[in-house]
Motif scaffolding. Structure first.
Motif, PDB file in Angstrom:
ATOM      1  N   ILE A  91       0.843  -1.200   0.000  1.00 28.74           N
ATOM      2  CA  ILE A  91       0.000   0.000   0.000  1.00 28.74           C
ATOM      3  C   ILE A  91       0.879   1.250   0.000  1.00 28.74           C
ATOM      4  CG2 ILE A  91      -1.567   1.373   1.439  1.00 28.74           C
ATOM      5  CD1 ILE A  91      -2.905  -1.326   2.217  1.00 28.74           C
ATOM      6  N   LYS A  92       1.898   1.256   0.850  1.00 34.13           N
ATOM      7  CA  LYS A  92       2.808   2.406   0.922  1.00 34.13           C
ATOM      8  C   LYS A  92       3.533   2.616  -0.408  1.00 34.13           C
ATOM      9  CE  LYS A  92       3.576   1.977   5.868  1.00 34.13           C
ATOM     10  NZ  LYS A  92       4.523   1.605   6.922  1.00 34.13           N
ATOM     11  N   GLU A  93       3.988   1.525  -1.013  1.00 35.42           N
ATOM     12  CA  GLU A  93       4.688   1.632  -2.297  1.00 35.42           C
ATOM     13  C   GLU A  93       3.768   2.177  -3.389  1.00 35.42           C
ATOM     14  OE1 GLU A  93       6.068  -2.361  -2.876  1.00 35.42           O
ATOM     15  OE2 GLU A  93       7.775  -2.111  -1.517  1.00 35.42           O
ATOM     16  N   ALA A  94       2.534   1.688  -3.427  1.00 33.21           N
ATOM     17  CA  ALA A  94       1.588   2.162  -4.437  1.00 33.21           C
ATOM     18  C   ALA A  94       1.230   3.630  -4.208  1.00 33.21           C
ATOM     19  CB  ALA A  94       0.336   1.289  -4.432  1.00 33.21           C
ATOM     20  N   ALA A  95       1.063   4.024  -2.943  1.00 30.05           N
ATOM     21  CA  ALA A  95       0.754   5.417  -2.638  1.00 30.05           C
ATOM     22  C   ALA A  95       1.905   6.325  -3.066  1.00 30.05           C
ATOM     23  CB  ALA A  95       0.467   5.580  -1.144  1.00 30.05           C
ATOM     24  N   LYS A  96       3.116   5.865  -2.840  1.00 32.43           N
ATOM     25  CA  LYS A  96       4.287   6.649  -3.235  1.00 32.43           C
ATOM     26  C   LYS A  96       4.353   6.779  -4.767  1.00 32.43           C
ATOM     27  CE  LYS A  96       8.569   7.517  -1.516  1.00 32.43           C
ATOM     28  NZ  LYS A  96       9.287   7.298  -0.327  1.00 32.43           N
ATOM     29  N   GLU A  97       4.045   5.690  -5.474  1.00 31.54           N
ATOM     30  CA  GLU A  97       4.030   5.735  -6.938  1.00 31.54           C
ATOM     31  C   GLU A  97       2.985   6.742  -7.429  1.00 31.54           C
ATOM     32  OE1 GLU A  97       3.174   2.901 -10.814  1.00 31.54           O
ATOM     33  OE2 GLU A  97       3.628   1.947  -8.905  1.00 31.54           O
ATOM     34  N   LEU A  98       1.833   6.725  -6.812  1.00 31.98           N
ATOM     35  CA  LEU A  98       0.767   7.656  -7.179  1.00 31.98           C
ATOM     36  C   LEU A  98       1.186   9.093  -6.879  1.00 31.98           C
ATOM     37  CD1 LEU A  98      -2.149   7.798  -8.241  1.00 31.98           C
ATOM     38  CD2 LEU A  98      -2.922   7.533  -5.891  1.00 31.98           C
ATOM     39  N   GLU A  99       1.765   9.289  -5.724  1.00 32.68           N
ATOM     40  CA  GLU A  99       2.220  10.615  -5.299  1.00 32.68           C
ATOM     41  C   GLU A  99       3.307  11.161  -6.230  1.00 32.68           C
ATOM     42  OE1 GLU A  99       2.930  12.265  -0.928  1.00 32.68           O
ATOM     43  OE2 GLU A  99       4.512  10.872  -1.552  1.00 32.68           O
ATOM     44  N   ASN A 100       4.156  10.268  -6.740  1.00 28.51           N
ATOM     45  CA  ASN A 100       5.282  10.685  -7.580  1.00 28.51           C
ATOM     46  C   ASN A 100       4.923  10.764  -9.060  1.00 28.51           C
ATOM     47  OD1 ASN A 100       6.983  10.897  -5.373  1.00 28.51           O
ATOM     48  ND2 ASN A 100       7.708   8.798  -5.551  1.00 28.51           N
ATOM     49  N   GLY A 101       3.632  10.655  -9.375  1.00 30.95           N
ATOM     50  CA  GLY A 101       3.210  10.809 -10.756  1.00 30.95           C
ATOM     51  C   GLY A 101       3.393   9.565 -11.604  1.00 30.95           C
ATOM     52  N   GLY A 102       3.471   8.416 -10.959  1.00 32.83           N
ATOM     53  CA  GLY A 102       3.603   7.163 -11.709  1.00 32.83           C
ATOM     54  C   GLY A 102       2.293   6.784 -12.374  1.00 32.83           C
ATOM     55  N   ASP A 103       2.187   5.537 -12.741  1.00 31.58           N
ATOM     56  CA  ASP A 103       1.002   5.011 -13.409  1.00 31.58           C
ATOM     57  C   ASP A 103      -0.161   5.013 -12.416  1.00 31.58           C
ATOM     58  OD1 ASP A 103      -0.988   3.466 -14.611  1.00 31.58           O
ATOM     59  OD2 ASP A 103       0.420   2.016 -15.442  1.00 31.58           O
ATOM     60  N   ALA A 104      -1.027   6.015 -12.517  1.00 33.62           N
ATOM     61  CA  ALA A 104      -2.109   6.198 -11.547  1.00 33.62           C
ATOM     62  C   ALA A 104      -3.068   5.021 -11.537  1.00 33.62           C
ATOM     63  CB  ALA A 104      -2.857   7.496 -11.832  1.00 33.62           C
ATOM     64  N   GLU A 105      -3.428   4.531 -12.703  1.00 27.31           N
ATOM     65  CA  GLU A 105      -4.381   3.419 -12.759  1.00 27.31           C
ATOM     66  C   GLU A 105      -3.822   2.181 -12.069  1.00 27.31           C
ATOM     67  OE1 GLU A 105      -6.986   0.746 -15.904  1.00 27.31           O
ATOM     68  OE2 GLU A 105      -5.854   2.455 -16.654  1.00 27.31           O
ATOM     69  N   LYS A 106      -2.585   1.855 -12.356  1.00 21.82           N
ATOM     70  CA  LYS A 106      -1.946   0.689 -11.736  1.00 21.82           C
ATOM     71  C   LYS A 106      -1.826   0.881 -10.221  1.00 21.82           C
ATOM     72  CE  LYS A 106       2.316  -1.976 -11.734  1.00 21.82           C
ATOM     73  NZ  LYS A 106       3.715  -2.036 -12.174  1.00 21.82           N
ATOM     74  N   ALA A 107      -1.437   2.082  -9.797  1.00 22.86           N
ATOM     75  CA  ALA A 107      -1.264   2.355  -8.376  1.00 22.86           C
ATOM     76  C   ALA A 107      -2.585   2.246  -7.619  1.00 22.86           C
ATOM     77  CB  ALA A 107      -0.638   3.737  -8.173  1.00 22.86           C
ATOM     78  N   VAL A 108      -3.652   2.792  -8.187  1.00 20.56           N
ATOM     79  CA  VAL A 108      -4.960   2.736  -7.517  1.00 20.56           C
ATOM     80  C   VAL A 108      -5.453   1.294  -7.450  1.00 20.56           C
ATOM     81  CG1 VAL A 108      -7.385   3.407  -7.701  1.00 20.56           C
ATOM     82  CG2 VAL A 108      -5.582   5.118  -7.990  1.00 20.56           C
ATOM     83  N   LYS A 109      -5.270   0.539  -8.521  1.00 18.10           N
ATOM     84  CA  LYS A 109      -5.660  -0.868  -8.500  1.00 18.10           C
ATOM     85  C   LYS A 109      -4.921  -1.615  -7.389  1.00 18.10           C
ATOM     86  CE  LYS A 109      -6.843  -1.323 -13.397  1.00 18.10           C
ATOM     87  NZ  LYS A 109      -6.428  -1.933 -14.688  1.00 18.10           N
ATOM     88  N   THR A 110      -3.634  -1.350  -7.262  1.00 14.38           N
ATOM     89  CA  THR A 110      -2.840  -1.995  -6.214  1.00 14.38           C
ATOM     90  C   THR A 110      -3.322  -1.565  -4.838  1.00 14.38           C
ATOM     91  OG1 THR A 110      -0.907  -2.165  -7.657  1.00 14.38           O
ATOM     92  CG2 THR A 110      -0.499  -2.293  -5.286  1.00 14.38           C
ATOM     93  N   LEU A 111      -3.594  -0.269  -4.674  1.00 12.95           N
ATOM     94  CA  LEU A 111      -4.096   0.233  -3.391  1.00 12.95           C
ATOM     95  C   LEU A 111      -5.391  -0.471  -2.997  1.00 12.95           C
ATOM     96  CD1 LEU A 111      -3.459   4.053  -3.795  1.00 12.95           C
ATOM     97  CD2 LEU A 111      -2.467   2.590  -2.031  1.00 12.95           C
ATOM     98  N   LEU A 112      -6.307  -0.568  -3.921  1.00 14.52           N
ATOM     99  CA  LEU A 112      -7.591  -1.207  -3.633  1.00 14.52           C
ATOM    100  C   LEU A 112      -7.407  -2.683  -3.293  1.00 14.52           C
ATOM    101  CD1 LEU A 112      -9.772   0.446  -6.401  1.00 14.52           C
ATOM    102  CD2 LEU A 112      -9.897   0.879  -3.940  1.00 14.52           C
ATOM    103  N   PHE A 113      -6.636  -3.386  -4.117  1.00 11.15           N
ATOM    104  CA  PHE A 113      -6.426  -4.812  -3.889  1.00 11.15           C
ATOM    105  C   PHE A 113      -5.764  -5.064  -2.543  1.00 11.15           C
ATOM    106  CE2 PHE A 113      -3.926  -8.675  -4.031  1.00 11.15           C
ATOM    107  CZ  PHE A 113      -4.868  -9.606  -4.436  1.00 11.15           C
ATOM    108  N   GLU A 114      -4.721  -4.308  -2.245  1.00  8.03           N
ATOM    109  CA  GLU A 114      -3.979  -4.540  -0.999  1.00  8.03           C
ATOM    110  C   GLU A 114      -4.765  -4.085   0.226  1.00  8.03           C
ATOM    111  OE1 GLU A 114      -1.547  -6.507  -0.714  1.00  8.03           O
ATOM    112  OE2 GLU A 114      -1.014  -6.689  -2.814  1.00  8.03           O
ATOM    113  N   ALA A 115      -5.629  -3.075   0.083  1.00  9.35           N
ATOM    114  CA  ALA A 115      -6.492  -2.685   1.203  1.00  9.35           C
ATOM    115  C   ALA A 115      -7.452  -3.821   1.544  1.00  9.35           C
ATOM    116  CB  ALA A 115      -7.258  -1.411   0.875  1.00  9.35           C
ATOM    117  N   VAL A 116      -8.006  -4.451   0.513  1.00 10.31           N
ATOM    118  CA  VAL A 116      -8.884  -5.604   0.731  1.00 10.31           C
ATOM    119  C   VAL A 116      -8.088  -6.738   1.380  1.00 10.31           C
ATOM    120  CG1 VAL A 116     -10.187  -7.433  -0.459  1.00 10.31           C
ATOM    121  CG2 VAL A 116     -10.530  -5.031  -1.071  1.00 10.31           C
ATOM    122  N   ASN A 117      -6.889  -6.965   0.888  1.00  7.22           N
ATOM    123  CA  ASN A 117      -6.046  -8.025   1.424  1.00  7.22           C
ATOM    124  C   ASN A 117      -5.693  -7.758   2.890  1.00  7.22           C
ATOM    125  OD1 ASN A 117      -4.666 -10.488   1.105  1.00  7.22           O
ATOM    126  ND2 ASN A 117      -2.752  -9.440   0.621  1.00  7.22           N
ATOM    127  N   ALA A 118      -5.341  -6.517   3.214  1.00  5.37           N
ATOM    128  CA  ALA A 118      -5.002  -6.166   4.598  1.00  5.37           C
ATOM    129  C   ALA A 118      -6.203  -6.371   5.520  1.00  5.37           C
ATOM    130  CB  ALA A 118      -4.506  -4.719   4.681  1.00  5.37           C
TER     131      ALA A 118
END
Length: 70
Positions: A11-38
């Protein structure tokens, strides 16, 4: 499979990617998936948790509307 700490790290890695202007769609998908997993790894029902969160948001929004803040 993993543990809550792994999910939180992802989650932290995906949030950092989103914050740094990375692939927003991929980062949000990861955030959602890992939040469910957590949630699942913490013994929570992710769907119930999301429903509760939505209900809380709607209550806060309605309260803000009634008080004239919106």
């Amino acid at each position: 499979v993993g543990d809550t700490a792994d999910a939180l790290l992802k989650i932290k890695e995906a949030a950092k990617e989103l914050e740094n202007g990375g692939d927003a769609e991929k980062a949000v998908k990861t955030l959602l998936f890992e939040a469910v997993n957590a949630a699942r790894l913490s013994g929570l029902d992710p769907e119930e948790a999301l429903t509760d969160a939505c209900d809380e948001f709607l209550d806060k929004f309605a309260s803000a509307e009634r008080s004239g803040k919106i």
